[in-house]
Scaffold this motif. Structure first.
Motif, PDB file in Angstrom:
ATOM      1  N   SER A 205      46.504  -4.616 -33.696  1.00 12.07           N
ATOM      2  CA  SER A 205      46.748  -5.340 -32.452  1.00 12.07           C
ATOM      3  C   SER A 205      45.465  -5.728 -31.723  1.00 12.07           C
ATOM      4  N   GLN A 206      44.329  -5.231 -32.179  1.00 10.43           N
ATOM      5  CA  GLN A 206      43.070  -5.607 -31.548  1.00 10.43           C
ATOM      6  C   GLN A 206      42.866  -7.116 -31.662  1.00 10.43           C
ATOM      7  N   ASP A 207      42.254  -7.698 -30.646  1.00  9.43           N
ATOM      8  CA  ASP A 207      42.068  -9.148 -30.623  1.00  9.43           C
ATOM      9  C   ASP A 207      41.387  -9.658 -31.891  1.00  9.43           C
ATOM     10  N   ALA A 208      40.396  -8.913 -32.375  1.00  4.04           N
ATOM     11  CA  ALA A 208      39.646  -9.353 -33.556  1.00  4.04           C
ATOM     12  C   ALA A 208      40.477  -9.302 -34.836  1.00  4.04           C
ATOM     13  N   ASN A 209      41.597  -8.546 -34.800  1.00  3.47           N
ATOM     14  CA  ASN A 209      42.398  -8.358 -36.017  1.00  3.47           C
ATOM     15  C   ASN A 209      43.746  -9.066 -35.993  1.00  3.47           C
ATOM     16  N   LYS A 210      44.078  -9.701 -34.893  1.00  7.75           N
ATOM     17  CA  LYS A 210      45.396 -10.328 -34.770  1.00  7.75           C
ATOM     18  C   LYS A 210      45.608 -11.379 -35.858  1.00  7.75           C
ATOM     19  N   GLY A 211      46.750 -11.262 -36.542  1.00  4.55           N
ATOM     20  CA  GLY A 211      47.097 -12.230 -37.582  1.00  4.55           C
ATOM     21  C   GLY A 211      46.530 -11.924 -38.948  1.00  4.55           C
ATOM     22  N   LYS A 212      45.672 -10.900 -39.048  1.00  7.10           N
ATOM     23  CA  LYS A 212      45.028 -10.600 -40.323  1.00  7.10           C
ATOM     24  C   LYS A 212      45.817  -9.591 -41.160  1.00  7.10           C
ATOM     25  N   PHE A 213      46.573  -8.722 -40.492  1.00  7.47           N
ATOM     26  CA  PHE A 213      47.231  -7.620 -41.198  1.00  7.47           C
ATOM     27  C   PHE A 213      48.701  -7.506 -40.782  1.00  7.47           C
ATOM     28  N   LYS A 214      49.456  -6.762 -41.591  1.00  5.49           N
ATOM     29  CA  LYS A 214      50.856  -6.498 -41.251  1.00  5.49           C
ATOM     30  C   LYS A 214      51.241  -5.110 -41.734  1.00  5.49           C
ATOM     31  N   LEU A 215      52.190  -4.519 -41.025  1.00  3.11           N
ATOM     32  CA  LEU A 215      52.735  -3.222 -41.422  1.00  3.11           C
ATOM     33  C   LEU A 215      53.814  -3.430 -42.476  1.00  3.11           C
TER      34      LEU A 215
END
Length: 279
Positions: A205-215
């Motif tokens: 959820s960090q701004d730098a990681n948004k959209g890069k990963f999923k659970l």
């Protein structure tokens, strides 16, 4: 040099003065009554979404929100809360030694810990899960981790649990911290990262990681997060449980979940019933 003699009466006056000064200098209140005094609460300070100390000295995260709400219900304003870092290995010691009044730090309730401390709650039901790249559709079940590079932090049992029980051919990769695992995941040096889903959601959820990963949403274990406190303190336990119940009923609990985990698409369990530990 001639030394002055101190009479017994003078000594008594001096002792009383020193005692009064010492009593007046301690503004920390160990009771749960508040009244403008300080309360020390143990948290994590290096887990985004859970408990994080930002560069400007502020504290953020779901556990911080829970701790702040509970402290307010106990009579402490936010400015009178002293947050203290409590690493996983030090939590029981910090409680028994009185370094903290209670601990809110992704602290899973289990039988071993219950021998040393008491828990209020649980206030969150988390699960062991994995985090993958947002564009990765190859891992649809835990068994798909066979022959994949699975990352966790050094000393964690999460990855070993997966290898022992679900994917015996998984290639374990140990990194120094979760941030390093995330970098490896982004750069395709590893295929997945495993730990509690709440922690994974916080990082994603960090701004730098948004959209890069999923659970992945595998829910491989149940982790009941509780608030740790000194064993036998039934009064404080009841007050904290009452505060948690109110936090859920007035909507503050769900608001804190959405704010801290929502950007990662975290599908949280409903708020657990106080005193009900899910095995």
């Amino acid at each position: 040099m001639q030394l002055r003699k101190v009479t017994a009466a003078s000594a008594a006056v001096l002792a009383l003065a020193l005692t009064a000064t010492a009593c007046g200098s301690d503004d920390k209140d160990d009771s749960a009554s508040g009244g403008g005094k300080k309360i020390t609460i143990g948290i994590k300070i290096d887990q985004p979404g859970i408990g994080l100390k930002t560069p400007d000295g502020k504290y953020t995260g779901f556990d911080v929100d829970v701790a702040t709400y509970v402290a307010k219900e106990l009579g402490y304003d936010a400015q009178n809360i002293e947050f203290k870092e409590t690493k996983s290995a030090d939590r029981e010691t910090a409680i028994s030694r009185g370094d903290v009044k209670f601990i809110v730090a992704s602290y899973s309730i289990n039988d071993e810990r219950l021998q040393k401390v008491d828990f209020a709650g649980p206030y969150l039901l988390a699960h062991q899960d994995i985090l993958v790249r947002a564009d990765d559709s190859t891992i649809k079940s835990p068994e798909d981790l066979n022959n994949k590079k699975l990352c966790s932090v050094t000393g964690s049992t999460s990855a070993q649990n997966v290898k022992d029980k679900l994917a015996p051919k998984a290639q374990l990769q140990e990194y120094g911290g979760y941030s390093e695992c995330l970098t490896g995941l982004e750069n395709k040096a590893v295929d997945a990262l495993t730990t509690d889903d709440s922690i994974l959601a916080g990082y994603a959820s960090q701004d730098a990681n948004k959209g890069k990963f999923k659970l992945a949403g595998f829910k491989m274990t149940n982790e009941n997060y509780g608030i740790g406190l000194k064993k036998g303190d039934a009064d404080l336990k009841k007050k904290i449980n009452d505060a948690l119940t109110k936090m859920v009923s007035d909507g503050s609990w769900q608001k804190a979940v959405d704010a801290n985990f929502g950007p990662a698409g975290y599908k949280n369990e409903k708020a657990p019933k106080i005193g009900n530990v899910v095995k």
